[in-house]
Design an enzyme around this catalytic site. Structure first.
Site, short mmCIF file in Angstrom:
data_model
loop_
_atom_site.label_atom_id
_atom_site.label_comp_id
_atom_site.label_asym_id
_atom_site.label_seq_id
_atom_site.Cartn_x
_atom_site.Cartn_y
_atom_site.Cartn_z
N CYS A 3 -59.32 44.56 -80.03
CA CYS A 3 -58.99 43.58 -80.99
C CYS A 3 -59.72 41.83 -81.00
O CYS A 3 -59.56 41.42 -79.60
CB CYS A 3 -57.83 43.32 -81.04
SG CYS A 3 -56.45 42.49 -82.08
N CYS A 6 -56.72 40.01 -80.03
CA CYS A 6 -56.09 39.95 -78.43
C CYS A 6 -56.92 39.37 -77.24
O CYS A 6 -56.73 38.72 -76.48
CB CYS A 6 -55.89 41.24 -78.08
SG CYS A 6 -53.79 42.11 -78.59
N ASP A 29 -59.30 28.44 -87.94
CA ASP A 29 -59.75 29.40 -87.83
C ASP A 29 -61.17 29.24 -88.30
O ASP A 29 -61.95 27.77 -88.51
CB ASP A 29 -59.18 29.42 -89.78
CG ASP A 29 -59.97 30.68 -90.23
OD1 ASP A 29 -58.92 31.68 -90.33
OD2 ASP A 29 -61.63 30.94 -90.42
N HIS A 45 -49.42 42.11 -78.94
CA HIS A 45 -50.83 42.84 -80.50
C HIS A 45 -49.46 43.67 -82.08
O HIS A 45 -48.91 44.88 -81.24
CB HIS A 45 -51.10 44.14 -80.02
CG HIS A 45 -52.66 44.30 -80.97
ND1 HIS A 45 -53.56 43.54 -81.63
CD2 HIS A 45 -51.93 45.70 -82.15
CE1 HIS A 45 -53.78 44.23 -82.36
NE2 HIS A 45 -53.32 45.31 -82.90
N ASN A 86 -51.69 37.89 -94.95
CA ASN A 86 -52.57 38.89 -95.36
C ASN A 86 -51.92 40.03 -94.79
O ASN A 86 -52.42 40.51 -93.97
CB ASN A 86 -53.87 38.81 -95.42
CG ASN A 86 -54.10 37.28 -96.97
OD1 ASN A 86 -53.54 37.17 -97.52
ND2 ASN A 86 -54.94 36.59 -96.59
N THR A 94 -58.21 41.38 -92.89
CA THR A 94 -59.50 41.82 -92.13
C THR A 94 -59.61 41.70 -90.71
O THR A 94 -60.24 42.19 -90.14
CB THR A 94 -60.65 40.24 -92.67
OG1 THR A 94 -60.12 39.48 -92.20
CG2 THR A 94 -61.31 40.41 -93.76
N HIS A 97 -54.38 42.21 -85.83
CA HIS A 97 -52.96 41.63 -85.53
C HIS A 97 -52.97 40.36 -86.22
O HIS A 97 -53.47 39.24 -86.86
CB HIS A 97 -54.56 41.10 -84.73
CG HIS A 97 -53.44 40.09 -83.51
ND1 HIS A 97 -53.20 40.68 -81.52
CD2 HIS A 97 -52.59 39.17 -83.38
CE1 HIS A 97 -52.87 39.54 -81.15
NE2 HIS A 97 -52.09 39.32 -82.27
N HIS A 99 -51.00 37.88 -88.19
CA HIS A 99 -51.65 36.04 -88.19
C HIS A 99 -50.52 35.44 -89.15
O HIS A 99 -51.27 36.41 -90.75
CB HIS A 99 -53.10 36.09 -87.74
CG HIS A 99 -53.88 37.08 -88.89
ND1 HIS A 99 -54.36 37.51 -88.79
CD2 HIS A 99 -54.45 36.17 -90.29
CE1 HIS A 99 -55.16 38.07 -89.70
NE2 HIS A 99 -55.01 37.15 -90.05
N HIS A 101 -51.92 32.33 -91.58
CA HIS A 101 -52.58 30.31 -92.17
C HIS A 101 -51.67 29.87 -92.16
O HIS A 101 -50.99 29.40 -92.84
CB HIS A 101 -53.68 30.90 -93.02
CG HIS A 101 -54.46 32.49 -92.63
ND1 HIS A 101 -55.18 32.51 -92.49
CD2 HIS A 101 -54.07 33.72 -92.96
CE1 HIS A 101 -55.69 33.79 -92.71
NE2 HIS A 101 -55.57 34.58 -93.32
P1 5GP Z 1 -57.23 38.13 -92.35
O1 5GP Z 1 -58.57 37.76 -93.25
O2 5GP Z 1 -57.33 38.92 -91.92
O3 5GP Z 1 -56.04 37.37 -93.50
O4 5GP Z 1 -57.69 36.42 -91.61
C1 5GP Z 1 -58.25 36.66 -90.24
C2 5GP Z 1 -59.11 35.14 -90.00
O5 5GP Z 1 -59.36 34.96 -89.04
C3 5GP Z 1 -60.18 34.40 -91.17
O6 5GP Z 1 -59.21 33.95 -91.94
C4 5GP Z 1 -61.36 34.18 -90.04
O7 5GP Z 1 -61.72 33.42 -90.70
C5 5GP Z 1 -60.67 34.96 -88.46
N1 5GP Z 1 -61.93 34.89 -88.22
C6 5GP Z 1 -62.32 35.69 -87.57
N2 5GP Z 1 -62.71 35.62 -86.34
C7 5GP Z 1 -61.93 35.10 -85.92
C8 5GP Z 1 -62.58 34.32 -84.43
O8 5GP Z 1 -63.14 35.01 -83.98
N3 5GP Z 1 -62.69 32.86 -84.66
C9 5GP Z 1 -61.37 32.71 -85.23
N4 5GP Z 1 -61.24 31.19 -84.81
N5 5GP Z 1 -61.58 32.85 -86.13
C10 5GP Z 1 -61.94 33.87 -86.86
ZN ZN Z 2 -54.66 42.25 -81.68
#
Ligand code: 5GP
Ligand code: ZN
Length: 113
Positions: A3, A6, A29, A45, A86, A94, A97, A99, A101
């Site tokens: 992950c 993680c 982000d 997690h 999301n 995507t 884990h 999260h 925003h």
């Molecule tokens: P999701 O699309 O799952 O709601 O949001 C995942 C978010 O994680 C995305 O906005 C993406 O830009 C961010 N993200 C993905 N990989 C990384 C990373 O390695 N570092 C940081 N700081 N953000 C990440």
């Molecule tokens: Zn995780």
């Protein structure tokens, strides 16, 4: 353990940290969608909202306390901000884990879907 969040929490992958305590980690982000775009995550997690139960839900309330504090510190508490989590394919999740925003710093689009 594959992950990515993680690994960010453990420091294996670097991040721009904005907050940390015993149960929560927050960082910028990597692909910001607004002038302020922070991700707030539980250190344990949890894959998504689908995995929230009475056993692990206390951290969610704490995440909202942290969000309120960070919104003030990042200067968006008065101008307004959005908190988004999301869940699953149709929402575009995507990283699996849980999260939250925290988005702000400009007027945000109001169409929710
Ligand atoms: P999701 O699309 O799952 O709601 O949001 C995942 C978010 O994680 C995305 O906005 C993406 O830009 C961010 N993200 C993905 N990989 C990384 C990373 O390695 N570092 C940081 N700081 N953000 C990440
Ligand atoms: Zn995780």
């Amino acid at each position: 353990m594959s992950c990515i969040f993680c690994k960010i929490i453990s420091g294996e992958i670097p991040s721009k940290k904005v907050y940390e305590d015993e149960s929560v980690y927050a960082f910028y982000d990597i692909q910001p969608m607004a002038p302020v775009h922070v991700l707030i995550v539980p250190k344990t997690h949890i894959a998504s909202v689908n995995e929230v139960t009475s056993e692990n839900s206390a951290v969610i309330a704490h995440i909202y306390e942290v969000a309120a504090q960070l919104a003030k510190e990042l200067g968006v508490a008065e101008s307004g901000y959005r908190i988004v989590s999301n869940c699953g394919a149709n929402a575009g999740q995507t990283v699996f884990h849980l999260h939250f925003h925290l988005l702000g710093g400009q007027p945000l689009k109001t169409d929710m879907c």
